[in-house]
Design a protein around this motif. Structure first.
Motif, PDB file in Angstrom:
ATOM      1  N   UNK A  63      54.825  40.466  31.397  1.00 51.72           N
ATOM      2  CA  UNK A  63      55.530  39.441  32.158  1.00 51.72           C
ATOM      3  C   UNK A  63      54.994  39.267  33.560  1.00 51.72           C
ATOM      4  N   UNK A  64      55.898  38.898  34.455  1.00 52.83           N
ATOM      5  CA  UNK A  64      55.530  38.606  35.836  1.00 52.83           C
ATOM      6  C   UNK A  64      55.042  39.852  36.564  1.00 52.83           C
ATOM      7  N   UNK A  65      55.550  41.016  36.200  1.00 52.03           N
ATOM      8  CA  UNK A  65      55.105  42.260  36.826  1.00 52.03           C
ATOM      9  C   UNK A  65      53.629  42.518  36.578  1.00 52.03           C
ATOM     10  N   UNK A  66      53.185  42.260  35.345  1.00 50.22           N
ATOM     11  CA  UNK A  66      51.769  42.439  35.021  1.00 50.22           C
ATOM     12  C   UNK A  66      50.917  41.427  35.787  1.00 50.22           C
ATOM     13  N   UNK A  67      51.410  40.209  35.920  1.00 53.57           N
ATOM     14  CA  UNK A  67      50.660  39.183  36.653  1.00 53.57           C
ATOM     15  C   UNK A  67      50.515  39.560  38.127  1.00 53.57           C
ATOM     16  N   UNK A  68      51.604  40.006  38.740  1.00 48.98           N
ATOM     17  CA  UNK A  68      51.539  40.418  40.146  1.00 48.98           C
ATOM     18  C   UNK A  68      50.654  41.650  40.318  1.00 48.98           C
ATOM     19  N   UNK A  69      50.776  42.596  39.413  1.00 48.08           N
ATOM     20  CA  UNK A  69      49.934  43.789  39.465  1.00 48.08           C
ATOM     21  C   UNK A  69      48.461  43.459  39.297  1.00 48.08           C
ATOM     22  N   UNK A  70      48.164  42.480  38.441  1.00 47.65           N
ATOM     23  CA  UNK A  70      46.774  42.061  38.252  1.00 47.65           C
ATOM     24  C   UNK A  70      46.205  41.407  39.500  1.00 47.65           C
ATOM     25  N   UNK A  71      47.016  40.664  40.232  1.00 43.74           N
ATOM     26  CA  UNK A  71      46.541  40.047  41.475  1.00 43.74           C
ATOM     27  C   UNK A  71      46.167  41.128  42.481  1.00 43.74           C
ATOM     28  N   UNK A  72      47.026  42.142  42.608  1.00 42.01           N
ATOM     29  CA  UNK A  72      46.729  43.253  43.523  1.00 42.01           C
ATOM     30  C   UNK A  72      45.468  43.978  43.066  1.00 42.01           C
ATOM     31  N   UNK A  73      45.385  44.275  41.768  1.00 40.55           N
ATOM     32  CA  UNK A  73      44.219  44.968  41.211  1.00 40.55           C
ATOM     33  C   UNK A  73      42.947  44.168  41.440  1.00 40.55           C
ATOM     34  N   UNK A  74      43.017  42.847  41.224  1.00 41.19           N
ATOM     35  CA  UNK A  74      41.849  41.989  41.390  1.00 41.19           C
ATOM     36  C   UNK A  74      41.271  42.099  42.790  1.00 41.19           C
ATOM     37  N   UNK A  75      42.148  42.071  43.796  1.00 40.58           N
ATOM     38  CA  UNK A  75      41.694  42.132  45.187  1.00 40.58           C
ATOM     39  C   UNK A  75      41.176  43.525  45.546  1.00 40.58           C
ATOM     40  N   UNK A  76      41.886  44.557  45.114  1.00 42.37           N
ATOM     41  CA  UNK A  76      41.545  45.926  45.517  1.00 42.37           C
ATOM     42  C   UNK A  76      40.366  46.491  44.721  1.00 42.37           C
ATOM     43  N   UNK A  77      40.349  46.292  43.415  1.00 42.70           N
ATOM     44  CA  UNK A  77      39.334  46.965  42.602  1.00 42.70           C
ATOM     45  C   UNK A  77      38.625  46.059  41.608  1.00 42.70           C
ATOM     46  N   UNK A  78      39.292  45.072  41.097  1.00 36.31           N
ATOM     47  CA  UNK A  78      38.755  44.272  39.999  1.00 36.31           C
ATOM     48  C   UNK A  78      37.443  43.588  40.292  1.00 36.31           C
ATOM     49  N   UNK A  79      37.340  42.946  41.439  1.00 32.71           N
ATOM     50  CA  UNK A  79      36.107  42.227  41.786  1.00 32.71           C
ATOM     51  C   UNK A  79      34.944  43.211  41.874  1.00 32.71           C
ATOM     52  N   UNK A  80      35.181  44.359  42.483  1.00 30.28           N
ATOM     53  CA  UNK A  80      34.103  45.342  42.662  1.00 30.28           C
ATOM     54  C   UNK A  80      33.668  45.930  41.329  1.00 30.28           C
ATOM     55  N   UNK A  81      34.621  46.163  40.444  1.00 27.51           N
ATOM     56  CA  UNK A  81      34.273  46.671  39.119  1.00 27.51           C
ATOM     57  C   UNK A  81      33.459  45.638  38.339  1.00 27.51           C
ATOM     58  N   UNK A  82      33.860  44.370  38.425  1.00 28.75           N
ATOM     59  CA  UNK A  82      33.131  43.314  37.721  1.00 28.75           C
ATOM     60  C   UNK A  82      31.705  43.196  38.246  1.00 28.75           C
ATOM     61  N   UNK A  83      31.545  43.262  39.557  1.00 22.44           N
ATOM     62  CA  UNK A  83      30.199  43.214  40.151  1.00 22.44           C
ATOM     63  C   UNK A  83      29.375  44.392  39.650  1.00 22.44           C
ATOM     64  N   UNK A  84      29.985  45.570  39.597  1.00 20.29           N
ATOM     65  CA  UNK A  84      29.276  46.751  39.095  1.00 20.29           C
ATOM     66  C   UNK A  84      28.856  46.594  37.647  1.00 20.29           C
ATOM     67  N   UNK A  85      29.719  46.015  36.821  1.00 21.26           N
ATOM     68  CA  UNK A  85      29.362  45.801  35.416  1.00 21.26           C
ATOM     69  C   UNK A  85      28.213  44.799  35.285  1.00 21.26           C
TER      70      UNK A  85
END
Length: 133
Positions: A63-85
């Protein structure tokens, strides 16, 4: 063929990726507030160890909790992990023999960008469902 690719992947890429994701998961669980991201890191780590023959699907109960958590994750770690991959997939593609491994590395990008609300399932259980639609 999946088993052979998984063994090659595990030796050259999977073990190291899994160690990194598991380490991040342990740190997130120690910090208590970040336990949902820790659980997601463990899930991604298990997927990174043995990716061939499995796919990532959306969890219908998220639900909305996962969406909000994904936004935080995207900014903190997600972009950097994607660049690394992406950066680690490039030499795999250049080596030609590593093209399947490069694709597997790119296959990890969507779940590393937005891990909450996702589920990792065997591809032989999900693909027949798509054929009927």
């Amino acid at each position: 063929m999946k088993t052979i690719l998984n063994i090659i992947w595990f030796v050259f890429c999977g073990l190291w990726l899994a160690i990194g994701y598991f380490t991040a998961g342990i740190i997130c669980c120690i910090l208590i507030v970040t336990i949902p991201w820790g659980i997601a890191s463990f899930r991604i780590g298990a997927y990174a160890m043995w990716p061939f023959g499995r796919v990532v699907v959306d969890k219908p109960t998220s639900g909305i909790g996962a969406a909000l958590g994904n936004i935080i994750w995207l900014v903190v770690a997600g972009i950097w992990l994607a660049i690394g991959h992406v950066l680690t997939a490039i030499p795999l593609f250049v080596s030609i023999i590593g093209i399947p491994l490069g694709w597997a590395n790119l296959k990890l990008i969507p779940v590393s960008l937005m891990p909450l609300g996702k589920e990792i399932v065997r591809s032989d259980t999900i693909l027949p469902a798509y054929r009927h639609n």
